[in-house]
Design a protein around this motif. Structure first.
Motif, PDB file in Angstrom:
ATOM      1  N   LEU A 116     -11.326 -31.258   4.931  1.00 29.01           N
ATOM      2  CA  LEU A 116     -13.031 -30.342   4.477  1.00 29.01           C
ATOM      3  C   LEU A 116     -13.659 -30.433   5.281  1.00 29.01           C
ATOM      4  O   LEU A 116     -14.033 -28.427   5.528  1.00 29.01           O
ATOM      5  CB  LEU A 116     -13.515 -31.359   3.225  1.00 29.01           C
ATOM      6  N   PHE A 117     -14.153 -31.376   6.776  1.00 26.46           N
ATOM      7  CA  PHE A 117     -14.416 -30.933   7.409  1.00 26.46           C
ATOM      8  C   PHE A 117     -14.806 -29.679   8.379  1.00 26.46           C
ATOM      9  O   PHE A 117     -15.384 -28.755   8.658  1.00 26.46           O
ATOM     10  CB  PHE A 117     -15.271 -31.845   8.184  1.00 26.46           C
ATOM     11  N   ILE A 118     -12.794 -29.269   8.444  1.00 24.16           N
ATOM     12  CA  ILE A 118     -12.179 -28.873   9.723  1.00 24.16           C
ATOM     13  C   ILE A 118     -12.533 -27.071   9.047  1.00 24.16           C
ATOM     14  O   ILE A 118     -12.628 -26.541   9.228  1.00 24.16           O
ATOM     15  CB  ILE A 118     -11.089 -28.258   9.608  1.00 24.16           C
ATOM     16  N   LEU A 119     -12.588 -27.329   7.232  1.00 22.83           N
ATOM     17  CA  LEU A 119     -12.350 -25.745   6.476  1.00 22.83           C
ATOM     18  C   LEU A 119     -13.303 -24.880   6.985  1.00 22.83           C
ATOM     19  O   LEU A 119     -13.958 -24.456   7.387  1.00 22.83           O
ATOM     20  CB  LEU A 119     -12.364 -26.466   5.435  1.00 22.83           C
ATOM     21  N   ALA A 120     -14.863 -26.606   6.863  1.00 22.03           N
ATOM     22  CA  ALA A 120     -16.251 -25.229   6.712  1.00 22.03           C
ATOM     23  C   ALA A 120     -16.652 -24.924   8.376  1.00 22.03           C
ATOM     24  O   ALA A 120     -17.174 -24.045   8.657  1.00 22.03           O
ATOM     25  CB  ALA A 120     -17.115 -27.545   6.708  1.00 22.03           C
ATOM     26  N   MET A 121     -16.382 -26.551   9.396  1.00 24.36           N
ATOM     27  CA  MET A 121     -16.206 -25.257  10.725  1.00 24.36           C
ATOM     28  C   MET A 121     -15.144 -23.949  11.325  1.00 24.36           C
ATOM     29  O   MET A 121     -16.020 -22.909  11.910  1.00 24.36           O
ATOM     30  CB  MET A 121     -15.927 -26.953  11.267  1.00 24.36           C
ATOM     31  N   ALA A 122     -14.285 -23.850  10.292  1.00 22.98           N
ATOM     32  CA  ALA A 122     -13.490 -22.758  10.809  1.00 22.98           C
ATOM     33  C   ALA A 122     -14.059 -22.024  10.137  1.00 22.98           C
ATOM     34  O   ALA A 122     -13.873 -20.113   9.980  1.00 22.98           O
ATOM     35  CB  ALA A 122     -11.903 -23.346   9.532  1.00 22.98           C
ATOM     36  N   ALA A 123     -14.766 -22.108   8.783  1.00 22.11           N
ATOM     37  CA  ALA A 123     -15.666 -20.546   8.213  1.00 22.11           C
ATOM     38  C   ALA A 123     -16.588 -20.372   8.679  1.00 22.11           C
ATOM     39  O   ALA A 123     -17.033 -19.253   9.587  1.00 22.11           O
ATOM     40  CB  ALA A 123     -15.992 -21.272   6.433  1.00 22.11           C
ATOM     41  N   ALA A 124     -17.597 -20.878   9.492  1.00 24.63           N
ATOM     42  CA  ALA A 124     -18.838 -20.908  10.403  1.00 24.63           C
ATOM     43  C   ALA A 124     -18.269 -20.111  11.444  1.00 24.63           C
ATOM     44  O   ALA A 124     -18.066 -19.426  12.153  1.00 24.63           O
ATOM     45  CB  ALA A 124     -19.027 -22.205  10.544  1.00 24.63           C
ATOM     46  N   GLU A 125     -16.880 -20.617  11.655  1.00 26.35           N
ATOM     47  CA  GLU A 125     -16.532 -20.201  13.443  1.00 26.35           C
ATOM     48  C   GLU A 125     -16.157 -18.742  13.214  1.00 26.35           C
ATOM     49  O   GLU A 125     -16.175 -17.990  13.636  1.00 26.35           O
ATOM     50  CB  GLU A 125     -15.480 -20.934  13.827  1.00 26.35           C
ATOM     51  N   VAL A 126     -15.176 -18.697  11.638  1.00 22.59           N
ATOM     52  CA  VAL A 126     -14.428 -16.953  11.583  1.00 22.59           C
ATOM     53  C   VAL A 126     -16.040 -16.220  11.920  1.00 22.59           C
ATOM     54  O   VAL A 126     -15.877 -14.997  12.023  1.00 22.59           O
ATOM     55  CB  VAL A 126     -13.347 -17.338  11.039  1.00 22.59           C
ATOM     56  N   ALA A 127     -17.261 -16.885  11.097  1.00 23.70           N
ATOM     57  CA  ALA A 127     -17.779 -15.746  11.048  1.00 23.70           C
ATOM     58  C   ALA A 127     -18.575 -15.287  12.260  1.00 23.70           C
ATOM     59  O   ALA A 127     -19.048 -13.551  11.921  1.00 23.70           O
ATOM     60  CB  ALA A 127     -18.847 -16.418   9.985  1.00 23.70           C
TER      61      ALA A 127
END
Lengths: 196, 87
Positions: free
Chosen positions: B50-61
């Motif tokens: 879940l943490f990786i998911l949140a980080m990937a979302a922020a990074e992609v934005a």
């Protein structure tokens, strides 16, 4: 059950390889979506249904929508209509559709079988939530701060498009450079900021 | 899958493909975490995913906003063409 895991893993790897070798962005995105869906099926087989649902929603949903919009923005040109007609040819979408059909057959088989996961039993979302809001509370706060910083940063980067070239243009003209006595750093800094 | 993403990160010279291979690498790391959590029947692996998911979302934005700005400035997405900041 192990066979389902390996089939989904093979679909993920094959679609990733095909994604890397595409030249067109939108074709690569199709294969990337199939790859994410295959990884989600893998999660479900491994006994993590909550994470599988999140993978489909966030990765294959939200992040891919961002990629598709940006990819479409770059392709707007004089031959956009021709490209769009070319994208609808059956040779383009048949291979991702084939891989997705393999995944669909597998999901239907898994839903009918209603058997457990590989090895250990299924980890329910309740256990995940208990661990997540217990010892990992500081991680939740850090992730929320990271998302907030990402949102603000993306808005800030994306909203500067009209301001930056004009400052560079002011620095290039000779008159502006004269009244700041050749200081290129200060050139254009006192200009009233124009609304985009 | 992680090595696939890393290879494409090194091979491809398009910025969008670089971002996509970053996604693949993050996804592979998350898959490894979930597999390990399922192997030892711990929920921690899914928490880290879940943490990786949140980080990937922020990074992609942030990354896509940067890509749009770079495309507007340079009219190309070639990574090799972006070395004019080099001293």
């Amino acid at each position: 059950m192990e066979l389902a895991f390996y089939i989904a893993g093979a679909v993920a790897v094959i679609s990733t390889i095909l994604m890397l070798t595409r030249m067109n962005v939108v074709h690569a995105l199709l294969y990337l979506i199939v790859s994410f869906l295959a990884v989600a099926v893998d999660f479900y087989v491994l006994g993590a249904p909550f994470v599988a649902a999140l993978e489909v929603i966030v990765y294959a949903g939200a992040i891919m929508v961002l990629f598709v919009f940006v990819g479409m923005m770059f392709n707007l040109g004089q031959h956009a209509v021709k490209m769009e007609r070319q994208w609808l040819s059956p040779g383009i979408w048949s291979a991702p559709a084939l891989l997705a059909a393999v995944l669909l057959i597998e999901v239907v088989y898994l839903a009918k079988g209603s058997t457990g996961a590989i090895g250990a039993s299924v980890i329910q979302p309740k256990e995940v939530a208990l661990v997540l809001f217990g010892p990992y509370m500081i991680g939740i706060e850090l992730a929320s701060m990271l998302l907030l910083a990402g949102m603000v940063g993306a808005y800030h980067i994306g909203s500067r498009q009209a301001e930056k070239p004009e400052i560079q243009h002011d620095a290039d003209t000779h008159e502006r450079r004269a009244d700041t006595s050749g200081d290129l750093v200060l050139a254009g800094a006192h200009q009233p900021s124009r609304t985009p | 899958m992680f090595s696939l993403g890393l290879t494409s990160l090194l091979v491809r010279r398009n910025l969008l493909f670089v971002l996509m291979s970053l996604e693949v690498m993050l996804n592979a790391a998350g898959l490894a975490f979930v597999v390990a959590g399922s192997r030892w029947h711990q929920a921690d692996g899914q928490v880290v995913f879940l943490f990786i998911l949140a980080m990937a979302a922020a990074e992609v934005a942030v990354g896509l906003a940067l890509v749009v700005q770079i495309y507007r400035h340079f009219q190309s997405l070639d990574v090799d063409g972006l070395d004019e900041m080099r001293g």
